[in-house]
Design an enzyme around this catalytic site. Sequence first.
Site, short mmCIF file in Angstrom:
data_model
loop_
_atom_site.label_atom_id
_atom_site.label_comp_id
_atom_site.label_asym_id
_atom_site.label_seq_id
_atom_site.Cartn_x
_atom_site.Cartn_y
_atom_site.Cartn_z
N GLN A 43 12.29 -26.66 27.34
CA GLN A 43 13.54 -26.19 27.96
C GLN A 43 14.14 -27.24 28.87
OE1 GLN A 43 11.80 -22.61 29.43
NE2 GLN A 43 10.24 -23.71 30.57
N HIS A 74 10.75 -12.13 44.34
CA HIS A 74 9.30 -12.33 44.38
C HIS A 74 8.57 -11.25 45.17
CE1 HIS A 74 10.52 -16.61 43.33
NE2 HIS A 74 9.90 -16.11 42.29
N ASP A 98 7.63 -21.35 39.16
CA ASP A 98 8.11 -21.77 40.49
C ASP A 98 7.10 -21.46 41.58
OD1 ASP A 98 8.87 -18.93 41.49
OD2 ASP A 98 9.92 -19.12 39.58
N GLU A 118 1.36 -20.24 32.76
CA GLU A 118 2.75 -20.75 32.67
C GLU A 118 2.79 -21.74 31.51
OE1 GLU A 118 6.10 -20.80 34.15
OE2 GLU A 118 6.18 -22.26 32.52
N GLY A 150 1.45 -17.45 27.53
CA GLY A 150 1.02 -16.13 27.99
C GLY A 150 0.75 -15.17 26.84
N ASP A 168 6.60 -12.55 34.85
CA ASP A 168 7.66 -13.23 35.60
C ASP A 168 8.23 -14.30 34.67
OD1 ASP A 168 9.25 -14.52 37.39
OD2 ASP A 168 7.65 -15.13 38.74
N THR A 170 11.16 -16.09 31.83
CA THR A 170 12.57 -16.39 31.60
C THR A 170 13.17 -15.28 30.74
OG1 THR A 170 11.62 -17.91 29.98
CG2 THR A 170 12.64 -18.91 31.89
N PRO A 175 10.65 -19.62 24.30
CA PRO A 175 9.22 -19.29 24.43
C PRO A 175 8.95 -17.91 25.02
CG PRO A 175 9.87 -20.95 26.08
CD PRO A 175 11.04 -20.77 25.14
#
Length: 292
Positions: A43, A74, A98, A118, A150, A168, A170, A175
Amino acid sequence: MSEQNLPTQENAMGLVFTEWFPESTGLSFRIVQTIESAQSPLQMIELYETETHGKLLVMDGCVMLTERDEVAYHEMIVHVPLLSHPNPKRVLVIGGGDGGTLREVVRHPSVELARQVEIDGEVVRICKEHLPKIAAAYDNPKVDLIIGDGIEHVKTAPDGSYDIVLIDSTDPFGPALGLFGEEFYRNVDRILADDGIMVCQAESAWYNMPMLKVIVETLQKIFPVVKTFSSQIPVYPSGTWSFGYASKGIDPVADVDQERAEPIEEGGQYYNRDLHKAAFAQPSFVKRELGL
Ligand code: SAM
């Protein structure tokens, strides 16, 4: 990136980044400086310094966070499920490169393992380097960071191996697409303990109701308790963001742990018990559409 989502553009306002939402609306930020612009194998990752919102993280043209309001995302994705669960020890975060979700997870003294899977190591590198207040927990001894997919992790993790799974991710393309499918949620159910809870980011009810509906309907095939809650996130499309909540029995409103909630509230910026309850109250059009 949608065709409308052109990179930052110079105009009369100076350098401006715009994320275009569905229905031809959008949100713009005046940019002071481009800090990173990196094409990873998966990405496009961009980091800007904005005039009003601190640093802005963008992936494939979509706003991921700003330093100004990241707590609204968060703190809610973490504290709602962890304070609904009586004793969360083993927490799995999928995505979340992040580091903001991990930062909140390790604030819970009961947590012994905060594992993050991640897919893109470049996200973690950029956030560790430039967003130290968000990527603040990577050195915590409870944290186990896996750079990997994941979807694969939930296929191979043992039955009942987590108390909490937080997705959490995108948005549902590239992906992350498989993180919204039935097979994936069935594996999440399998790897959760009998009192397990899953929370996923679930898009905007205003702009992406079809996706929210698919998420809820898919979860309802698998989990006995399914709800949605929301948080006010000014930089996300529509400013109101939905989360999916699924558990094997725990009610997220009735079962909040009052004692453990107090220090979390005191040490945070956004979450509190009033909001925890209120977040599950949904507008009539959402209730009607989702049949909840
Ligand atoms: N809090 C922000 C939000 O919801 O928009 C940001 C979330 S975080 C940056 C999303 C992360 O999910 C990205 O870093 C992306 O690489 C990761 N991701 C996407 N698909 C994934 C997958 N299949 N497995 C693990 N991580 C994935």
